[in-house]
Write an enzyme that holds these catalytic residues in place. Sequence first.
Site, PDB file in Angstrom:
ATOM      1  N   TYR A  18       0.839  -1.200   0.000  1.00  0.00           N
ATOM      2  CA  TYR A  18       0.000   0.000   0.000  1.00  0.00           C
ATOM      3  C   TYR A  18       0.878   1.255   0.000  1.00  0.00           C
ATOM      4  CZ  TYR A  18      -3.468   3.453   1.383  1.00  0.00           C
ATOM      5  OH  TYR A  18      -4.277   4.565   1.428  1.00  0.00           O
ATOM      6  N   HIS A  22       1.502   4.335  -2.868  1.00  0.00           N
ATOM      7  CA  HIS A  22       1.319   5.757  -2.582  1.00  0.00           C
ATOM      8  C   HIS A  22       2.624   6.556  -2.618  1.00  0.00           C
ATOM      9  CE1 HIS A  22      -2.709   4.533  -1.532  1.00  0.00           C
ATOM     10  NE2 HIS A  22      -3.038   5.803  -1.621  1.00  0.00           N
ATOM     11  N   TRP A  75      -8.660   3.501 -10.219  1.00  0.00           N
ATOM     12  CA  TRP A  75      -7.849   3.590  -9.000  1.00  0.00           C
ATOM     13  C   TRP A  75      -8.507   2.804  -7.866  1.00  0.00           C
ATOM     14  CZ3 TRP A  75      -3.135   4.749  -7.408  1.00  0.00           C
ATOM     15  CH2 TRP A  75      -2.909   4.978  -6.044  1.00  0.00           C
TER      16      TRP A  75
END
Length: 109
Positions: A18, A22, A75
């Site tokens: 994750y 990002h 997304w």
Amino acid sequence: MTRLALHSRLIPGTEEAYETEHARVWPELITVMRAAGITDWSIWRSGRDLFHLVECEDFEAAVAQLKDDPVDQRWQQHMSQFVEGFAKNPDGIAGQSLRHVWTMSEQQD
């Protein structure tokens, strides 16, 4: 300008992936978020818990606009492999925001 907090939770074992996702969010996603009125979005992580701070003109309108946007849909589909989902708050903006309790700068001496 509205500022609100959101809470989501990661699927166990996806924490590192994750964060990697990002490290650089898709520029086209940032473009559609800005077009929807979102001026800033920050995320903090504690274990599997994610805490988001969103600044925007109208979060409900932004969520409604992004819901039908193909970039945001792509997304969200991509991120669903990492995130269990957002915590629900029936009293919150768009059903997702955390209940605001206190802000130092808003308190009078």
